[in-house]
Design a protein around this motif. Structure first.
Motif, PDB file in Angstrom:
ATOM      1  N   ARG A 137       0.834  -1.211   0.000  1.00  0.00           N
ATOM      2  CA  ARG A 137       0.000   0.000   0.000  1.00  0.00           C
ATOM      3  C   ARG A 137       0.869   1.262   0.000  1.00  0.00           C
ATOM      4  O   ARG A 137       0.589   2.222  -0.691  1.00  0.00           O
ATOM      5  N   LYS A 138       1.915   1.230   0.810  1.00  0.00           N
ATOM      6  CA  LYS A 138       2.819   2.369   0.898  1.00  0.00           C
ATOM      7  C   LYS A 138       3.513   2.613  -0.448  1.00  0.00           C
ATOM      8  O   LYS A 138       3.694   3.749  -0.868  1.00  0.00           O
ATOM      9  N   LEU A 139       3.883   1.524  -1.118  1.00  0.00           N
ATOM     10  CA  LEU A 139       4.557   1.630  -2.410  1.00  0.00           C
ATOM     11  C   LEU A 139       3.670   2.339  -3.439  1.00  0.00           C
ATOM     12  O   LEU A 139       4.180   3.089  -4.275  1.00  0.00           O
ATOM     13  N   LYS A 140       2.376   2.143  -3.366  1.00  0.00           N
ATOM     14  CA  LYS A 140       1.461   2.803  -4.309  1.00  0.00           C
ATOM     15  C   LYS A 140       1.571   4.318  -4.224  1.00  0.00           C
ATOM     16  O   LYS A 140       1.362   5.008  -5.218  1.00  0.00           O
ATOM     17  N   ASN A 141       1.911   4.848  -3.053  1.00  0.00           N
ATOM     18  CA  ASN A 141       2.082   6.291  -2.896  1.00  0.00           C
ATOM     19  C   ASN A 141       3.362   6.801  -3.567  1.00  0.00           C
ATOM     20  O   ASN A 141       3.477   7.991  -3.858  1.00  0.00           O
ATOM     21  N   TYR A 142       4.323   5.922  -3.766  1.00  0.00           N
ATOM     22  CA  TYR A 142       5.624   6.334  -4.296  1.00  0.00           C
ATOM     23  C   TYR A 142       5.879   5.854  -5.720  1.00  0.00           C
ATOM     24  O   TYR A 142       6.841   6.294  -6.350  1.00  0.00           O
ATOM     25  N   ILE A 143       5.061   4.957  -6.232  1.00  0.00           N
ATOM     26  CA  ILE A 143       5.348   4.287  -7.503  1.00  0.00           C
ATOM     27  C   ILE A 143       5.542   5.281  -8.652  1.00  0.00           C
ATOM     28  O   ILE A 143       6.306   5.023  -9.580  1.00  0.00           O
ATOM     29  N   HIS A 144       4.893   6.440  -8.582  1.00  0.00           N
ATOM     30  CA  HIS A 144       5.049   7.437  -9.648  1.00  0.00           C
ATOM     31  C   HIS A 144       6.490   7.953  -9.731  1.00  0.00           C
ATOM     32  O   HIS A 144       6.933   8.404 -10.784  1.00  0.00           O
ATOM     33  N   LEU A 145       7.248   7.852  -8.653  1.00  0.00           N
ATOM     34  CA  LEU A 145       8.634   8.311  -8.650  1.00  0.00           C
ATOM     35  C   LEU A 145       9.544   7.395  -9.476  1.00  0.00           C
ATOM     36  O   LEU A 145      10.636   7.803  -9.877  1.00  0.00           O
ATOM     37  N   ASP A 146       9.095   6.164  -9.724  1.00  0.00           N
ATOM     38  CA  ASP A 146       9.912   5.231 -10.498  1.00  0.00           C
ATOM     39  C   ASP A 146      10.023   5.638 -11.969  1.00  0.00           C
ATOM     40  O   ASP A 146      10.923   5.187 -12.666  1.00  0.00           O
ATOM     41  N   SER A 147       9.110   6.485 -12.443  1.00  0.00           N
ATOM     42  CA  SER A 147       9.146   6.877 -13.857  1.00  0.00           C
ATOM     43  C   SER A 147       9.972   8.150 -14.102  1.00  0.00           C
ATOM     44  O   SER A 147      10.110   8.586 -15.239  1.00  0.00           O
ATOM     45  N   ILE A 148      10.539   8.719 -13.050  1.00  0.00           N
ATOM     46  CA  ILE A 148      11.357   9.929 -13.200  1.00  0.00           C
ATOM     47  C   ILE A 148      12.647   9.568 -13.923  1.00  0.00           C
ATOM     48  O   ILE A 148      13.308   8.594 -13.589  1.00  0.00           O
ATOM     49  N   ASP A 149      12.984  10.372 -14.920  1.00  0.00           N
ATOM     50  CA  ASP A 149      14.274  10.142 -15.556  1.00  0.00           C
ATOM     51  C   ASP A 149      15.260  11.212 -15.100  1.00  0.00           C
ATOM     52  O   ASP A 149      14.891  12.216 -14.513  1.00  0.00           O
TER      53      ASP A 149
END
Length: 164
Positions: free
Chosen positions: A26-38
């Motif tokens: 659940r916590k990861l869902k809050n941060y997952i958008h950061l994985d697409s940062i280049d």
């Protein structure tokens, strides 16, 4: 009835996730958008540190190579939001041992107070270009964690960040 209860216990033990694992997902869902940062993002300035090297045997012969990168990502206000460390170790075919590659990636996500909150550890092992194992683990950095190899790797990255 007893059989049904027993089957339920066995299936939960084999396939159930612990409460911590569910909370980490659940916590990861809050941060997952950061994985697409280049690295070149204007919204998230990122400092990139890269390096490489060679592995040598006792006879000083090259038997493999290593490459690594560390990305320290901040938001527009200059607060750290993510640190990503990736490393690739490649071992050449040597003494009848097949070629082997170990690729690991550790991502540490920070909360709004710039405190380490969650870590994601991913490791893949290839032998002769075939994927042999893959492992993904999440660690809540505000809770106690088992002293495993994976968690020690996460702690090493946290210590490196403190030094910079």
């Amino acid at each position: 009835m007893k059989l049904l209860f027993l089957l339920l216990l066995i299936s939960t033990a084999l396939f159930g996730q612990s409460n911590n694992e569910i909370q980490n997902q659940r916590k990861l869902k809050n941060y997952i958008h950061l994985d697409s940062i280049d690295v070149y993002s204007k919204d998230y300035p990122t400092k990139l540190i890269e390096g490489s090297g060679l592995f040598k045997n006792k006879k000083n012969k090259d038997i493999g190579s290593i490459g690594y990168s560390t990305e320290i990502t901040k938001d527009k206000n200059g607060k750290i939001v993510r640190v990503l460390k990736s490393e690739s170790d490649h071992y050449d075919e040597y003494n009848k041992k097949p070629q082997k590659s170990v690729i690991s990636k550790i991502t540490i996500y920070f909360d709004e107070f710039q405190q380490p909150d969650l870590a994601k550890y991913i490791s893949k092992i290839f032998i002769s270009s075939s994927l042999v194992t893959t492992k993904t683990k999440l660690f809540d950095l505000k809770a106690d964690n088992e002293d495993t190899y994976e968690f020690r790797q996460v702690k090493d990255v946290l210590n490196e960040i403190k030094e910079k």
